[in-house]
Enzyme design. Sequence first.
Site: not given
Length: 364
Positions: A154, A178, A180-182
């Site tokens: 993740t 989500n 905040n992910k890449l």
Amino acid sequence: MIPLCIPEIRGNEWNYVKECIDTSWVSSVGSYVDLFEKKFNEYVDSKRAVVTMNGTAAIQLALIALGIGEGDEVIVPSMTFISPVNAIKYVGANPVFVDVNRDTYVLDVEKVEELITDKTKAILPVHIYGHPVDMDSLMKIAEKHNLYVIEDATEALGSKYKDKMVGTLGHVGCFSFNGNKLITTGAGGMLVTNDEALGERAKFLSNQTKVTLENKAFYHPEVGYNFRMPNLLAAFGVAQLEQIDEYIKVKRDNASYYNELLTAVKGITVPVEKEWAENCFWLYSALIEDDYKLTRDELIKVLSENGIESRPFFMPIHDMPPYKECKHGDLTVTNELYARGINLPSSVGLTKEQIEMVCSVIKK
Ligand SMILES: Cc1ncc(COP(=O)(O)O)c(C=O)c1O
């Protein structure tokens, strides 16, 4: 405020989402769901991708699809976001906590074998903050003991282990989208596997094991789940995926610049990249050693006073009330990293000037 990690939305997101709204294809069936799975599968180079409503659901789905359940043991690091550990619990299995390496922050393969019992069914490595786990060594142990490996990728989308995308090296890999992910879909996840039958089974389970009969009635041969992602979010995901190479380049360049500015600062240990690894540097993460002038928590406070958001490494899960009684090995490094580790601003939109500002506060 310089935020820790916020999304970058500047591609076709609006166009694709608008198309879903204009055509009313907003729910869990639609061309973008299929396209997102296809494009993601191509990107990581696996055999089957199954999109889910979030990354936690992808991990839970992986465990269910592999038949892991009541009383089984799954070896997982304690230094992680809590999702994979909760997912183990959701299926009735028991987490067994393993330590991490001090330099890469990820699962210490050398400490795995001593935790294997006749109840162990799987190992769940987490490629934390972007650095890959030493997967060849881990897979050797898994093969020797006939265990499944479910990669929590993740935080490491786009990271490579010996030229292969993380998430495709174990039996199943899981990703999160989500905010905040890449790349993000607001909320979302993906399961990938090179075992096509397993992928089909995961898809079937994620859609309430729904079979449509000739007369159009729904038939459900097993207990299923609604882990589907709506077309609306998949459309967003397709647009984000179009920009992923650029995002990774920016993150890697930013990490190099942080390293350049922080390497010589006394008491700061900058992150490593093993010779077999390519780190996406999802979150730039460093260690505050004893010879730095402040403790890690004091530094977080000073950074905040200067308008910079930062965060400590994950608090070990074996210290959380639901998991205090779980089995574990030696967790010395996990505990140490929690005291020393700091995540610094890592958004794709972070500027050079902002990195310089963060580093100058740390130096001062
Ligand atoms: C290590 C790790 N595992 C799993 C997850 C779960 O992803 P989600 O928030 O999409 O459920 C996250 C992120 O949130 C994570 O950081």
